[in-house]
Design a protein around this motif. Structure first.
Motif, PDB file in Angstrom:
ATOM      1  N   LYS A 131       2.446  11.054   4.021  1.00  0.00           N
ATOM      2  CA  LYS A 131       3.519  11.016   4.952  1.00  0.00           C
ATOM      3  C   LYS A 131       3.437   9.357   5.377  1.00  0.00           C
ATOM      4  CE  LYS A 131       5.327  15.095   5.992  1.00  0.00           C
ATOM      5  NZ  LYS A 131       7.370  14.490   5.386  1.00  0.00           N
ATOM      6  N   ALA A 132       1.407   8.701   6.116  1.00  0.00           N
ATOM      7  CA  ALA A 132       0.903   7.947   6.738  1.00  0.00           C
ATOM      8  C   ALA A 132       0.913   7.104   5.963  1.00  0.00           C
ATOM      9  CB  ALA A 132      -0.250   8.296   7.118  1.00  0.00           C
ATOM     10  N   MET A 133       1.133   6.926   4.232  1.00  0.00           N
ATOM     11  CA  MET A 133       0.964   5.948   3.434  1.00  0.00           C
ATOM     12  C   MET A 133       2.609   5.455   3.582  1.00  0.00           C
ATOM     13  SD  MET A 133      -1.547   7.448   0.387  1.00  0.00           S
ATOM     14  CE  MET A 133      -0.491   8.333   0.104  1.00  0.00           C
ATOM     15  N   LYS A 134       2.667   4.278   4.435  1.00  0.00           N
ATOM     16  CA  LYS A 134       4.144   3.581   3.977  1.00  0.00           C
ATOM     17  C   LYS A 134       5.159   3.092   3.639  1.00  0.00           C
ATOM     18  CE  LYS A 134       4.678   5.107   8.764  1.00  0.00           C
ATOM     19  NZ  LYS A 134       5.443   6.809   9.080  1.00  0.00           N
ATOM     20  N   ASP A 135       3.887   2.568   2.620  1.00  0.00           N
ATOM     21  CA  ASP A 135       3.747   1.430   0.819  1.00  0.00           C
ATOM     22  C   ASP A 135       3.966   2.687  -0.043  1.00  0.00           C
ATOM     23  OD1 ASP A 135       4.927  -0.146   3.061  1.00  0.00           O
ATOM     24  OD2 ASP A 135       2.714  -1.106   2.916  1.00  0.00           O
ATOM     25  N   GLY A 136       3.603   3.443   0.453  1.00  0.00           N
ATOM     26  CA  GLY A 136       3.308   4.894  -0.790  1.00  0.00           C
ATOM     27  C   GLY A 136       4.925   5.182  -1.700  1.00  0.00           C
ATOM     28  N   PRO A 137       4.187   5.235  -2.896  1.00  0.00           N
ATOM     29  CA  PRO A 137       5.882   6.048  -3.675  1.00  0.00           C
ATOM     30  C   PRO A 137       5.829   7.378  -3.179  1.00  0.00           C
ATOM     31  CG  PRO A 137       3.166   6.174  -5.074  1.00  0.00           C
ATOM     32  CD  PRO A 137       3.179   5.237  -3.989  1.00  0.00           C
ATOM     33  N   CYS A 138       5.519   7.889  -1.925  1.00  0.00           N
ATOM     34  CA  CYS A 138       5.850   9.152  -1.899  1.00  0.00           C
ATOM     35  C   CYS A 138       5.981   9.572  -0.063  1.00  0.00           C
ATOM     36  CB  CYS A 138       4.810  10.076  -2.152  1.00  0.00           C
ATOM     37  SG  CYS A 138       4.639  10.730  -4.016  1.00  0.00           S
ATOM     38  N   VAL A 139       6.120   8.656  -0.268  1.00  0.00           N
ATOM     39  CA  VAL A 139       6.595   8.243   1.457  1.00  0.00           C
ATOM     40  C   VAL A 139       7.770   9.345   2.088  1.00  0.00           C
ATOM     41  CG1 VAL A 139       8.290   6.209   1.808  1.00  0.00           C
ATOM     42  CG2 VAL A 139       6.571   6.650   3.917  1.00  0.00           C
ATOM     43  N   ASN A 140       9.073   9.195   1.129  1.00  0.00           N
ATOM     44  CA  ASN A 140      10.246   9.957   0.964  1.00  0.00           C
ATOM     45  C   ASN A 140       9.624  11.567   0.184  1.00  0.00           C
ATOM     46  OD1 ASN A 140      10.720   8.279   3.140  1.00  0.00           O
ATOM     47  ND2 ASN A 140      11.769   6.310   2.070  1.00  0.00           N
TER      48      ASN A 140
END
Length: 722
Positions: free
Chosen positions: A666-675
């Motif tokens: 969840k901390a990976m703001k630009d990651g594909p799985c942030v949401n």
């Protein structure tokens, strides 16, 4: 002479009556009771002596003689006990008992002297000066009585003198001095009896009356009976509590002995001591003096003679604080033990549920995919055994929830006929295994939908129905549900489970509801279970404001029943209930997928390969794309490189647990799985686990063993809301 004697008697009689009234009005303690008994004895003494002077016959004289002497002996004995109680003397009880007992013996000897001649001999009555006089010769017991009186008076004098020597308080010393003077007055006046007038009047009674008068003067003058005055001058000074009284100017006006022991420096530095006390009162913190803790109170004194002033009261609170610390230690020990128990239950739940998840998951796949009837039968047996083991674990966890006060009743809307159908369906299979007849009776007038905690109601009924089947070797089990009454929009539903089983002995009824207890263990040793079911049932019913009623006849069967008041949601009657439990066991396990989602993609994170395989197989026919990860590190790596619709994350994994992995994803703001919703997948099912995981940041909760229906519902809901 006659007139003088009568006047003296009348004066003496009035004195005695006045003394009696005063003592009776003010008496409060043993000393006062002794005075009252002394007055009563004096009254008897005086009345008997007066009658002896005027009676005409010998018989009447002897009656008056006995009355007079009972008073004379009573006066001597009560005076001794008055001195003992006044001085709080530690004189041996045997001494007082011997002296008073010997005085009583003297009385018996004296009133029988006509027959024995021991006190008087050669006695006869004569008339002289218009008065009846007894002529006699002294007997051998005459000096014994005189010696007895002297010994009693000397004992009283010794008690008073000893108390006077050791007593330091002025008030008490005054009392002892007055009592000494009173006894000396009696001794002096007693010698008047040797004068000629003593032939007609016994001056001892006047002496004792004057003795009591002196005591009464002390009562009025120095408040001998006023405990309030004693408290001011004596009790307060002897209190174990410290007392400080301030004057109008704020200086210390008085402090008792206890204060001086606690604060000897108050004599030289009263301002410093008062400052310490006021600071303690302000903060509420005790003062530590020589390893003792003292608390203080400030009080106001108001008196008509002076303005309002302050008083400080100090109390030794050492034991109070020691008890508080002991309680705190006990609480810490209990909390530690409770945490250890909770951790143990959580770990055991996890360790047991993980393999059960594999067993039930793989068994579900056999039931879904097998076409052979006998194989499905075997799989059904595995499923039944697995769910029995799961129920045992749930019983232990439920008991822990109830005892810790964490079990809550959660009312929801539920369908009555659906609940009865589900329960009947499950129990019918067990009954068929034992060739038992299973009958269901559902009242057609029951409202179709009610509001209550259907999960707990099902649990209670399942416990009762399961026990009925367990303890019924042959015959039938009956399940009855009926509408008892309707009250203010609520329905009172009566539930009843009856059987033709082994029954319960009256002496075993208490064991029925005890934890981990089994009835007739030797006879029922082959019946499985923990013995917790009935205890949990009772406690769950209590949480729902109900109670279990039991009727049983040993060897013939039992009936268990309870009433539940439920809110009516839909008042339409359910109508006729048709049994749908006639399907065969193999037909019960037909399966068809509830949805197909070939475009969906989920990530399953679990360090246990079999657990990952269970989810993969359960979702096989939905055509969902599934990626597996065996650690938190692998999950983070996959979540950083590709998108997933749902992530199922195991909690307890080596290296990095599921909570940390979830937080990093969840901390990976630009990651594909942030949401991407992350659902915790855990075997930890103790009370409060779900809430804790949601607080930690998970978007959902799924416990092991995985229930396929719940797994499908979670995925379907998430995919529909994409």
């Amino acid at each position: 002479m006659k007139q003088v004697i009568i006047i003296i008697h009348c004066i003496n009689f009035l004195l005695i009556m006045s003394e009696m009234w005063i003592v009776f009005k003010y008496m409060r303690k043993r000393t006062h009771y002794c005075l009252l008994m002394n007055c009563i004895a004096l009254l008897s003494y005086s009345l008997g002596s007066l009658l002896m002077l005027f009676v005409e016959t010998e018989e009447a004289y002897l009656i008056a003689f006995a009355l007079s002497w009972i008073g004379k002996v009573g006066v001597v004995v009560t005076m001794l006990f008055f001195c003992i109680h006044l001085c709080e003397s530690k004189i041996p009880t045997i001494v007082a008992a011997i002296e008073s007992g010997f005085a009583v013996i003297c009385y018996v000897v004296i009133i029988t002297t006509k027959e024995t001649g021991l006190y008087y001999k050669d006695l006869h009555l004569i008339k002289e000066e218009g008065l009846t006089i007894l002529e006699y010769v002294e007997g051998p017991w005459y000096p014994v009585w005189k010696l007895t009186v002297v010994v009693v008076i000397l004992t009283s004098l010794i008690i008073l003198l000893k108390a006077l020597i050791v007593e330091k308080i002025l008030q008490k010393r005054k009392q002892y001095i007055v009592a000494l003077l009173a006894l000396l007055v009696e001794l002096v006046i007693g010698f008047l009896t040797a004068l000629p007038i003593g032939r007609y009047y016994d001056f001892n009674q006047l002496g004792f009356s004057l003795c009591i008068i002196l005591v009464l003067v002390e009562i009025f003058r120095n408040d001998l009976m006023d405990t309030e005055s004693m408290a001011k001058e004596y009790i307060i000074d002897e209190l174990s509590t410290g007392v400080i009284a301030m004057d109008a100017s704020g200086a210390v006006a008085y402090c008792n002995k206890q204060t001086l022991q606690i604060f000897p420096e108050i004599i030289s530095d009263e301002a410093g001591v008062i400052a310490q006390i006021e600071e303690s009162i302000r903060t509420g913190e005790p003062i530590n003096i020589q390893d003792k803790l003292y608390n203080f109170e400030e009080r106001k004194l108001v008196h008509k003679s002076f303005n309002e002033i302050k008083m400080y009261v100090m109390v030794d609170s050492t034991k109070h604080y020691q008890n508080l610390r002991a309680l705190e230690r006990e609480k810490q020990i209990a909390d530690t033990a409770n945490r250890a128990k909770s951790e143990f239950l959580a770990r055991m739940s996890h360790e047991i549920r993980t393999p059960i998840n594999a067993v039930l998951g793989m068994d579900e796949m056999i039931l879904r995919e097998s076409k052979e009837s006998n194989i499905k039968e075997y799989a059904t047996d595995i499923q039944t055994a697995g769910r029995t083991l799961l129920n045992i674990i749930n019983d232990i966890l439920d008991l822990n929830k109830i005892e810790s006060g964490k079990m809550e009743i959660v009312p929801v809307e539920y369908d009555v006929s659906g609940m009865v159908y589900d329960l009947s369906n499950m129990i019918k299979l067990r009954a068929e295994d034992k060739d038992l007849s299973f009958k269901v009776s559902l009242d057609s007038d029951i409202p179709a939908k009610l509001c209550g905690d259907d999960v707990r109601i099902r649990q209670v009924l399942m416990n009762l129905l399961t026990n009925a089947v367990k303890y019924t070797p042959s015959g039938e089990v009956c399940f009855r549900v009926c509408l008892k009454q309707k009250v203010d929009g609520d329905a009172v539903i009566h539930f009843e489970v009856g059987d033709t089983g082994i029954g319960i002995k009256p002496e075993d009824m208490d064991k029925l509801f005890a934890e981990f207890e089994r009835i007739e263990v030797e006879r029922n040793r082959n019946i499985e279970g923990t013995g917790l079911g009935m205890s949990i049932t009772m406690k769950l019913l209590a949480l729902m404001d109900s109670e279990l009623k039991v009727e049983s006849e040993y060897g013939k069967g039992s009936v268990f029943s309870f009433d539940l008041r439920q809110k009516i949601v839909e008042a339409t009657p359910i109508g006729n209930y048709e049994s749908k439990t006639g399907k065969s066991r193999s037909e019960q396990h037909t399966y068809s997928e509830s949805f197909i989602a070939p475009d969906a993609h989920i990530l399953v994170v679990d360090d246990n390969k079999v657990n990952r395989k269970v989810i993969t197989l359960l979702l096989k026919k939905t055509q969902i794309g599934i990626t597996e990860a065996d650690s938190g590190y692998k999950a983070i790596e996959l979540a950083a490189s590709q998108n997933f619709d749902v992530i199922f994350m195991d909690h307890m994994m080596p290296g990095m647990d599921g909570v940390e992995a979830m937080n990093r994803i969840k901390a990976m703001k630009d990651g594909p799985c942030v949401n991407t919703p992350i659902i915790v997948l855990t075997a930890n099912a103790v009370e409060g686990s779900k809430e804790k995981y949601l607080e930690d940041g998970f978007d959902g909760y799924l416990s092991k063993p995985i229930e396929p229906a719940k797994l499908f519902d979670i995925i379907k809901e998430i995919l529909m809301n994409r």
